[in-house]
Scaffold this motif. Structure first.
Motif, short mmCIF file in Angstrom:
data_model
loop_
_atom_site.label_atom_id
_atom_site.label_comp_id
_atom_site.label_asym_id
_atom_site.label_seq_id
_atom_site.Cartn_x
_atom_site.Cartn_y
_atom_site.Cartn_z
N MET A 1 0.83 -1.20 0.00
CA MET A 1 0.00 0.00 0.00
C MET A 1 0.86 1.24 0.00
O MET A 1 2.00 1.24 0.50
CB MET A 1 -0.92 0.04 1.23
N ILE A 2 0.31 2.31 -0.55
CA ILE A 2 0.96 3.62 -0.50
C ILE A 2 0.01 4.60 0.18
O ILE A 2 -1.20 4.40 0.23
CB ILE A 2 1.36 4.14 -1.88
N LEU B 1 8.96 28.78 10.61
CA LEU B 1 9.22 29.97 9.78
C LEU B 1 9.50 29.60 8.32
O LEU B 1 10.37 30.20 7.68
CB LEU B 1 10.38 30.79 10.35
N SER B 2 8.77 28.64 7.80
CA SER B 2 8.90 28.25 6.40
C SER B 2 7.71 28.77 5.60
O SER B 2 6.57 28.79 6.09
CB SER B 2 8.96 26.72 6.28
N SER B 3 7.97 29.20 4.38
CA SER B 3 6.91 29.68 3.49
C SER B 3 6.44 28.60 2.53
O SER B 3 5.71 28.88 1.57
CB SER B 3 7.41 30.89 2.68
N ASN B 4 6.86 27.36 2.78
CA ASN B 4 6.47 26.24 1.93
C ASN B 4 5.81 25.14 2.75
O ASN B 4 6.10 24.97 3.93
CB ASN B 4 7.70 25.65 1.23
N THR B 5 4.91 24.44 2.13
CA THR B 5 4.39 23.19 2.68
C THR B 5 4.71 22.13 1.63
O THR B 5 5.66 22.27 0.88
CB THR B 5 2.87 23.31 3.00
N GLY B 6 3.91 21.05 1.56
CA GLY B 6 4.20 20.04 0.55
C GLY B 6 3.36 18.80 0.72
O GLY B 6 2.40 18.78 1.51
N TYR B 7 3.71 17.77 -0.02
CA TYR B 7 3.03 16.48 0.08
C TYR B 7 4.01 15.38 -0.30
O TYR B 7 4.99 15.62 -1.02
CB TYR B 7 1.78 16.43 -0.80
N THR B 8 3.73 14.18 0.21
CA THR B 8 4.62 13.04 -0.02
C THR B 8 3.80 11.79 -0.30
O THR B 8 2.82 11.52 0.40
CB THR B 8 5.50 12.77 1.22
N ILE B 9 4.19 11.06 -1.32
CA ILE B 9 3.60 9.75 -1.60
C ILE B 9 4.63 8.72 -1.18
O ILE B 9 5.77 8.71 -1.68
CB ILE B 9 3.25 9.61 -3.09
N HIS B 10 4.25 7.87 -0.23
CA HIS B 10 5.21 6.91 0.32
C HIS B 10 4.57 5.54 0.53
O HIS B 10 3.34 5.42 0.64
CB HIS B 10 5.76 7.42 1.65
N GLN B 11 5.41 4.53 0.60
CA GLN B 11 4.93 3.19 0.89
C GLN B 11 4.58 3.10 2.38
O GLN B 11 5.17 3.78 3.22
CB GLN B 11 6.00 2.16 0.53
N GLY C 1 7.45 5.04 5.82
CA GLY C 1 7.79 4.18 4.69
C GLY C 1 8.62 4.87 3.63
O GLY C 1 8.76 6.11 3.61
N ASP C 2 9.18 4.08 2.71
CA ASP C 2 10.03 4.62 1.65
C ASP C 2 9.27 5.63 0.79
O ASP C 2 8.10 5.43 0.45
CB ASP C 2 10.53 3.49 0.76
N ILE C 3 9.95 6.70 0.43
CA ILE C 3 9.36 7.81 -0.31
C ILE C 3 9.42 7.54 -1.82
O ILE C 3 10.49 7.26 -2.37
CB ILE C 3 10.07 9.12 0.03
N LEU C 4 8.28 7.67 -2.47
CA LEU C 4 8.21 7.54 -3.93
C LEU C 4 8.26 8.89 -4.61
O LEU C 4 8.82 9.04 -5.69
CB LEU C 4 6.93 6.80 -4.34
N LEU C 5 7.65 9.89 -3.96
CA LEU C 5 7.64 11.25 -4.54
C LEU C 5 7.38 12.25 -3.42
O LEU C 5 6.53 12.00 -2.55
CB LEU C 5 6.56 11.36 -5.62
N CYS C 6 8.10 13.35 -3.44
CA CYS C 6 7.90 14.42 -2.45
C CYS C 6 8.02 15.76 -3.16
O CYS C 6 8.99 16.00 -3.88
CB CYS C 6 8.93 14.31 -1.32
N PHE D 1 8.69 4.27 -10.14
CA PHE D 1 8.87 5.05 -8.91
C PHE D 1 9.44 4.19 -7.79
O PHE D 1 10.27 4.66 -7.00
CB PHE D 1 7.55 5.68 -8.49
N VAL D 2 9.00 2.94 -7.70
CA VAL D 2 9.51 2.04 -6.66
C VAL D 2 11.00 1.79 -6.86
O VAL D 2 11.77 1.71 -5.89
CB VAL D 2 8.73 0.71 -6.67
N SER D 3 11.43 1.67 -8.10
CA SER D 3 12.86 1.42 -8.39
C SER D 3 13.74 2.59 -7.96
O SER D 3 14.95 2.43 -7.76
CB SER D 3 13.06 1.13 -9.87
N LYS D 4 13.13 3.78 -7.78
CA LYS D 4 13.90 4.97 -7.40
C LYS D 4 13.52 5.47 -6.00
O LYS D 4 13.84 6.60 -5.63
CB LYS D 4 13.64 6.09 -8.41
N LYS D 5 12.87 4.65 -5.23
CA LYS D 5 12.39 5.07 -3.91
C LYS D 5 13.54 5.42 -2.97
O LYS D 5 14.67 4.95 -3.13
CB LYS D 5 11.54 3.96 -3.28
N LYS D 6 13.23 6.25 -1.96
CA LYS D 6 14.23 6.69 -1.01
C LYS D 6 13.80 6.33 0.41
O LYS D 6 12.66 6.57 0.79
CB LYS D 6 14.42 8.21 -1.10
#
Length: 263
Positions: free
Chosen positions: A138-139, A162-172, A180-185, A225-230
């Motif tokens: 599952m991701i 004090l950051s002006s950025n947020t974000g999102y992450t798709i991970h296992q 879990g391992d990160i596929l995209l951030c 994406f899995v082959s390049k996960k972090k």
């Protein structure tokens, strides 16, 4: 890719993402499963709630309840979101309900779906007996950067730092929350508005929209994406802000907003 979606919200981000995913010819939604949020072990549940109350304080807990609408009804005002069961009915996607996430019925439905991959959208902890059912696991889509903001609600903790950025992450998904391992951030600039709640809701809506296309991309090219996960290292965990931390968030919001208006 054959996918089963698990969500705990009848109206929420899962509805938005489902509509985007259904536009792809290479992704087959085998089933959508909605958890009704029943509490199987009330003793354990209330013990955890008490521990959290001790950590954030009564005022922090009350303020946390007040903030929930920022991430739901306030965010919905920026988006056109339908109940997920109605989207499933419209597109002929099998839709099922379970009493709670880690129930035997969830396991049975996941097996019945025969999906290769599970997708979690808007859920608390998911146990091994659930995420191990699909062949490819599952991701999860976490609406903040990882590993810096594990278990964090979006935007406010970035402001605290004090950051002006947020974000999102798709991970296992693994046995811990958001580890879990990160596929995209991806980073997403915070859209500052006059009030903190409008800044949070407006930015959160933007994060949902931007992440919807990227989730579709990951599902379409999952093995790549899995082959390049972090792997995640040195993660930082967050919870509901204490009232002191919230005051700092308010001050930082005004400071960052002023800097954006008058750089």
């Amino acid at each position: 890719m054959d996918v089963v979606i698990l969500t705990s919200n009848r109206i929420g981000s899962a509805s938005l993402h489902l509509e985007h995913i259904l536009k792809s010819d290479s992704i087959n939604i085998k089933m959508v499963v909605l958890s009704l949020g029943e509490i199987p072990n009330k003793k354990k549940y209330f013990k955890r709630r008490f521990q959290k109350l001790r950590k954030v304080g009564i005022l922090g807990a009350i303020n946390g309840v007040r903030m929930r609408k920022w991430y739901t009804t306030k965010t919905f005002k920026y988006l056109d979101i339908a109940p997920i069961h109605s989207i499933c009915e419209k597109h002929g996607v099998p839709f099922e309900e379970v009493p709670y996430i880690n129930s035997n019925k969830t396991v049975e439905l996941f097996k019945k779906s025969e999906a290769l991959l599970g997708v979690s959208l808007g859920n608390p902890y998911i146990g091994r007996k659930i995420y191990n059912v699909p062949q490819k696991g599952m991701i999860n889509l976490h609406y903040e950067e990882l590993p810096q903001y594990q278990n964090a609600i979006g935007v406010v903790w970035q402001l605290y730092n004090l950051s002006s950025n947020t974000g999102y992450t798709i991970h296992q998904i693994d046995k811990h929350i958001d580890t879990g391992d990160i596929l995209l951030c991806e980073k997403v600039p915070i859209t500052f508005q006059k009030t903190l709640e409008d800044t949070v809701a407006g930015t959160y809506a933007k994060v949902w929209l931007e992440s919807a296309e990227k989730l579709k991309l990951v599902l379409q090219n999952f093995d790549d994406f899995v082959s390049k996960k972090k792997k995640q290292e040195n993660g930082t965990k967050y919870t509901t802000p204490t009232i002191y931390q919230f005051c700092k968030i308010l001050l930082n919001h005004q400071k960052l907003r002023k800097n954006q208006l008058y750089p």
